[in-house]
Design a protein around this motif. Structure first.
Motif, PDB file in Angstrom:
ATOM      1  N   ARG A 160       8.190 -55.372  -2.539  1.00 54.24           N
ATOM      2  CA  ARG A 160       9.144 -54.180  -2.508  1.00 54.24           C
ATOM      3  C   ARG A 160      10.280 -54.297  -3.585  1.00 54.24           C
ATOM      4  NH1 ARG A 160       8.387 -50.643   1.815  1.00 54.24           N
ATOM      5  NH2 ARG A 160       7.186 -51.692   3.651  1.00 54.24           N
ATOM      6  N   ASP A 161      10.358 -55.412  -4.213  1.00 55.88           N
ATOM      7  CA  ASP A 161      11.647 -55.630  -5.114  1.00 55.88           C
ATOM      8  C   ASP A 161      12.871 -55.339  -4.525  1.00 55.88           C
ATOM      9  OD1 ASP A 161       9.863 -56.234  -7.623  1.00 55.88           O
ATOM     10  OD2 ASP A 161       9.399 -54.167  -7.683  1.00 55.88           O
ATOM     11  N   GLN A 162      12.914 -56.093  -3.454  1.00 57.08           N
ATOM     12  CA  GLN A 162      14.300 -55.867  -2.580  1.00 57.08           C
ATOM     13  C   GLN A 162      14.695 -57.123  -1.919  1.00 57.08           C
ATOM     14  OE1 GLN A 162      13.251 -52.168  -0.239  1.00 57.08           O
ATOM     15  NE2 GLN A 162      14.895 -51.358  -1.521  1.00 57.08           N
ATOM     16  N   ILE A 176      18.966 -54.650  -0.812  1.00 56.92           N
ATOM     17  CA  ILE A 176      19.831 -54.974  -2.085  1.00 56.92           C
ATOM     18  C   ILE A 176      18.953 -54.772  -2.964  1.00 56.92           C
ATOM     19  CG2 ILE A 176      20.913 -56.570  -3.386  1.00 56.92           C
ATOM     20  CD1 ILE A 176      21.822 -57.924  -0.816  1.00 56.92           C
ATOM     21  N   GLY A 177      19.072 -53.858  -4.046  1.00 56.93           N
ATOM     22  CA  GLY A 177      18.159 -54.015  -5.366  1.00 56.93           C
ATOM     23  C   GLY A 177      16.920 -52.620  -5.187  1.00 56.93           C
ATOM     24  N   GLU A 185      18.668 -55.024 -10.147  1.00 56.35           N
ATOM     25  CA  GLU A 185      17.175 -54.594 -10.055  1.00 56.35           C
ATOM     26  C   GLU A 185      16.268 -55.824 -10.179  1.00 56.35           C
ATOM     27  OE1 GLU A 185      17.870 -50.105 -12.066  1.00 56.35           O
ATOM     28  OE2 GLU A 185      16.850 -51.672 -13.097  1.00 56.35           O
ATOM     29  N   PHE A 186      15.107 -55.683  -9.866  1.00 61.67           N
ATOM     30  CA  PHE A 186      14.295 -56.732  -9.496  1.00 61.67           C
ATOM     31  C   PHE A 186      12.908 -56.562  -9.999  1.00 61.67           C
ATOM     32  CE2 PHE A 186      17.180 -57.407  -5.702  1.00 61.67           C
ATOM     33  CZ  PHE A 186      17.781 -58.628  -6.220  1.00 61.67           C
ATOM     34  N   ASN A 187      12.140 -57.467 -10.359  1.00 64.85           N
ATOM     35  CA  ASN A 187      10.689 -57.696 -10.864  1.00 64.85           C
ATOM     36  C   ASN A 187      10.163 -58.741  -9.993  1.00 64.85           C
ATOM     37  OD1 ASN A 187       8.308 -57.155 -11.628  1.00 64.85           O
ATOM     38  ND2 ASN A 187       8.564 -57.205 -13.772  1.00 64.85           N
ATOM     39  N   LEU A 188       9.700 -58.569  -8.774  1.00 63.80           N
ATOM     40  CA  LEU A 188       8.825 -59.548  -7.984  1.00 63.80           C
ATOM     41  C   LEU A 188       9.935 -60.839  -7.788  1.00 63.80           C
ATOM     42  CD1 LEU A 188       5.512 -59.950  -9.710  1.00 63.80           C
ATOM     43  CD2 LEU A 188       6.197 -58.303  -7.690  1.00 63.80           C
ATOM     44  N   PRO A 189      10.963 -60.711  -6.980  1.00 63.58           N
ATOM     45  CA  PRO A 189      11.756 -61.550  -6.579  1.00 63.58           C
ATOM     46  C   PRO A 189      11.213 -62.447  -5.595  1.00 63.58           C
ATOM     47  CG  PRO A 189      12.467 -59.460  -5.327  1.00 63.58           C
ATOM     48  CD  PRO A 189      11.260 -59.237  -6.487  1.00 63.58           C
TER      49      PRO A 189
END
Length: 320
Positions: A160-162, A176-177, A185-189
């Protein structure tokens, strides 16, 4: 390794199995072994994440064994937690682990999409993400941290990138994010870590670690993509020493990189290999209050332990 200002980093030892918790077996145990055969000790199969509780017990998730290892070297005890055969809330792929102030153990399961909670003894308490009324929301939970003072649980949902912020009952308080490569912002945290007032998130496919305050406000980021000094290729885990420097595991490079809070690379240690101080696909990292550095050397099926000797005056507020 000798560092600036009289600091040092020393390799201490590694461990991989239950047998190393109780190395000195007595005469009668050895006699029984001759008659009945040596005991079948558990060992690390594909370890991933690591933490320690207030008693110094080392807790390691192992998706390859579908369980969690608890190594208690002080008491010479070992325990393995599993829930594979349960019809309800089976734990199949334990991913990351955290403990609260009472040493309860929280384990994310990336396949089941849940958080499993156990007492310090290993007794199962409950699962978050499997109840009615707003739960069942995780696609792939990975990193986890618990703020016992504020009564908050932080969980990364990689797909969900969150980052989800929950209360202790599992209710969603905040996210968050979002997907992207901008600030916040995230890409696969993946992994995350609470350190002082900060929340650190490994933003894996943006090749960086982002730092927020505990309310989710972006503070700064370290890392970049590339093959130059200070770049990250496959960051997996993050932790912080007593001086406030950030340690980041890079899985494919087989190293741990150490940055200051300005994003400058201070040094790195490790290399690809099987010898002491070398790694193959390292995945997890934890630094305790004595600056003992635990690295999950996943493909080598072991935990490697280093000791960082800091300056006498650590940065205020850098406690983990």
């Amino acid at each position: 390794m000798s560092l600036d200002g009289g600091r040092k980093l020393t390799w201490e030892h590694s461990f991989r199995s239950e047998s190393e918790v109780k190395p000195n077996r007595g005469f009668w145990n050895k006699l029984v072994d001759v008659v009945a055969g040596a005991p079948d000790f558990r060992f690390l199969v594909r370890p991933y994440s690591i933490t320690a509780d207030s008693h110094g017990r080392i807790i390691v998730t192992d998706p390859g064994a579908s369980g969690v290892h608890i190594f208690d070297f002080a008491q010479r005890k070992y325990k393995f937690i599993e829930r594979r055969e349960k019809r309800k809330d089976a734990m199949t792929t334990p991913q990351c682990v955290a403990v609260d102030a009472q040493d309860n153990i929280y384990v994310t399961d990336s396949e089941a999409g849940k958080i499993f909670v156990f007492e310090p003894s290993g007794k199962y308490v409950r699962a978050i993400g499997s109840l009615k009324g707003g739960e069942g929301y995780f696609k792939r939970p990975t990193g986890i941290a618990v703020d016992s003072t504020a009564q908050r649980i932080y969980v990364t949902d990689t797909l969900r990138d969150q980052v989800f912020v929950l209360d202790m009952q599992g209710n969603i308080l905040q996210t968050i994010g979002k997907t992207g490569d901008g600030e916040g912002e995230f890409n696969l945290p993946t992994e995350l870590r609470l350190s002082g007032p900060n929340l650190l998130v490994v933003d894996a496919m943006n090749f960086r670690v982002q730092v927020f305050d505990r309310a989710g406000k972006f503070q700064y980021a370290i890392g970049k993509i590339g093959d130059t000094t200070g770049a990250m290729f496959r960051p997996k885990a993050v932790s912080v020493d007593s001086e406030g420097d950030l340690y980041v595991v890079d899985s494919l490079w087989g190293v741990v990189q150490v940055f200051n809070r300005q994003g400058e690379l201070l040094y790195y240690f490790g290399a690809k290999g099987t010898h002491a101080g070398e790694f193959q696909l390292p995945s997890g990292l934890f630094i305790d209050h004595d600056d003992k550095v635990f690295v999950v050397d996943s493909f080598n099926r072991r935990i490697q332990v280093f000791q960082f000797a800091s300056m006498k005056s650590p940065v205020a507020g850098a406690a983990k």
